[in-house]
Scaffold this motif. Sequence first.
Motif, short mmCIF file in Angstrom:
data_model
loop_
_atom_site.label_atom_id
_atom_site.label_comp_id
_atom_site.label_asym_id
_atom_site.label_seq_id
_atom_site.Cartn_x
_atom_site.Cartn_y
_atom_site.Cartn_z
N THR A 161 3.74 6.50 -13.76
CA THR A 161 3.79 5.33 -12.88
C THR A 161 2.90 5.58 -11.68
O THR A 161 3.05 6.58 -10.98
CB THR A 161 5.22 5.08 -12.41
OG1 THR A 161 6.07 4.96 -13.56
CG2 THR A 161 5.31 3.81 -11.60
N VAL A 162 1.96 4.69 -11.44
CA VAL A 162 0.99 4.87 -10.36
C VAL A 162 1.63 4.49 -9.04
O VAL A 162 2.30 3.46 -8.92
CB VAL A 162 -0.28 4.03 -10.62
CG1 VAL A 162 -1.28 4.20 -9.48
CG2 VAL A 162 -0.91 4.41 -11.95
N PHE A 163 1.40 5.32 -8.03
CA PHE A 163 1.93 5.07 -6.69
C PHE A 163 0.84 5.44 -5.69
O PHE A 163 0.25 6.52 -5.77
CB PHE A 163 3.18 5.92 -6.44
CG PHE A 163 3.79 5.73 -5.08
CD1 PHE A 163 4.55 4.61 -4.81
CD2 PHE A 163 3.59 6.66 -4.08
CE1 PHE A 163 5.12 4.43 -3.56
CE2 PHE A 163 4.15 6.49 -2.83
CZ PHE A 163 4.91 5.37 -2.57
N ARG B 89 -2.06 14.00 -9.22
CA ARG B 89 -3.25 13.16 -9.10
C ARG B 89 -3.63 12.63 -10.47
O ARG B 89 -3.52 13.33 -11.48
CB ARG B 89 -4.41 13.96 -8.53
CG ARG B 89 -4.27 14.31 -7.05
CD ARG B 89 -4.32 13.10 -6.17
NE ARG B 89 -4.49 13.47 -4.77
CZ ARG B 89 -4.53 12.59 -3.78
NH1 ARG B 89 -4.40 11.29 -4.05
NH2 ARG B 89 -4.68 12.99 -2.53
N PRO B 90 -4.12 11.39 -10.56
CA PRO B 90 -4.57 10.86 -11.85
C PRO B 90 -5.79 11.60 -12.35
O PRO B 90 -6.64 12.02 -11.55
CB PRO B 90 -4.87 9.39 -11.57
CG PRO B 90 -5.11 9.33 -10.10
CD PRO B 90 -4.25 10.38 -9.48
N GLY C 108 -4.00 8.41 -1.12
CA GLY C 108 -4.64 7.93 -2.34
C GLY C 108 -3.64 7.72 -3.46
O GLY C 108 -2.43 7.68 -3.25
N ASP C 109 -4.16 7.56 -4.67
CA ASP C 109 -3.32 7.28 -5.84
C ASP C 109 -2.69 8.55 -6.39
O ASP C 109 -3.32 9.61 -6.46
CB ASP C 109 -4.16 6.62 -6.93
CG ASP C 109 -4.57 5.20 -6.56
OD1 ASP C 109 -3.89 4.60 -5.71
OD2 ASP C 109 -5.58 4.72 -7.11
N TRP C 110 -1.43 8.41 -6.79
CA TRP C 110 -0.69 9.48 -7.45
C TRP C 110 -0.02 8.92 -8.69
O TRP C 110 0.20 7.72 -8.79
CB TRP C 110 0.38 10.07 -6.52
CG TRP C 110 -0.18 10.82 -5.34
CD1 TRP C 110 -0.64 10.30 -4.17
CD2 TRP C 110 -0.34 12.23 -5.24
NE1 TRP C 110 -1.08 11.29 -3.33
CE2 TRP C 110 -0.90 12.50 -3.96
CE3 TRP C 110 -0.06 13.31 -6.08
CZ2 TRP C 110 -1.19 13.77 -3.52
CZ3 TRP C 110 -0.35 14.59 -5.65
CH2 TRP C 110 -0.92 14.82 -4.39
#
Length: 306
Positions: free
Chosen positions: A33-35, A70-71, A45-47
């Motif tokens: 799930t992106v957060f 991290r993605p 940033g995105d996690w």
Amino acid sequence: IGMRLGRPARMQPGTHNEAIAKALKQRQPMKATVFTLGGAPAIAGDWVVDAQPRFSQIGGFSGYVGRMRRPIEAVPSGPTPAQREADRIRQLLHELRTPVTAVQGYAEVIQQQLFGSAPHEYRALAAAIASDAARILSGFEELDQLAKLETGAIVIDEGQSDLAALAKRIVNQLARVLEARMAGIELEWDETAEIFVAVDPGSAESLMWRLLASLGCGCAAGETLKAELDWDGAFVTFACDLPMQLLGEDDLFSADARPLGNAINPGLFGAGFALRLERAEARSAGGDLVREQDGVRLTLPRASDA
């Protein structure tokens, strides 16, 4: 610490995510799930959140255990524009090699009189044609090698080579030709030291010959170039003056200067292309070739003491 993932709150640096809020409310697992997290640059940033709910022995909800990561950056699915361009060049060269090879073969047949006797004049012309075809094929090989080196398709093999011995031998070979017009290259280095580079002998010889031939073929009558071989830490450097023919070039690596004589030839496409190929080979080996005012400097990794 203390940040809520489920719902926005005042002074909270995170960004609300409906998928996370729904999973928390229903006590459901979270997978990839992106957060988006705010705050300091190190964590902003995105996690991607992966978490599982935990329950006590009597079935009561006791929170989540999980991680934030991290993605992973997407890996390009196809070749880059530079690689596609290199592929087109190689395909073109393949198409050009076929007729040139055929011309060379027929010229050699006439020159060697394999199918019958031929006049000496025809044999001489055939020998010249075969020689020109060989030079053209050699130029195609250089184009193909440059395309592969600049796109990383091939790399220079590692090894051990005595660069000082190579440079001395090639300078002496060039001196026999250049002394006819009172020109030459003067090489200075510590003759008591053996300067080894981490490049296999064949590639090292090609590197030194291409560089010295490109510089030597531009020497005018009475012109002497100063060269110096040295090492500093993990690198070996070879610095040499530029001949007057190349000093006025704004971009040394695209110069179209031609040899002043026929005895020394750096390649089919002139000194500029030869130096560009030299730079690509040096970078592939872990070094570089750069212009420094009135000279050039070749840098190569020094071989380990072992």
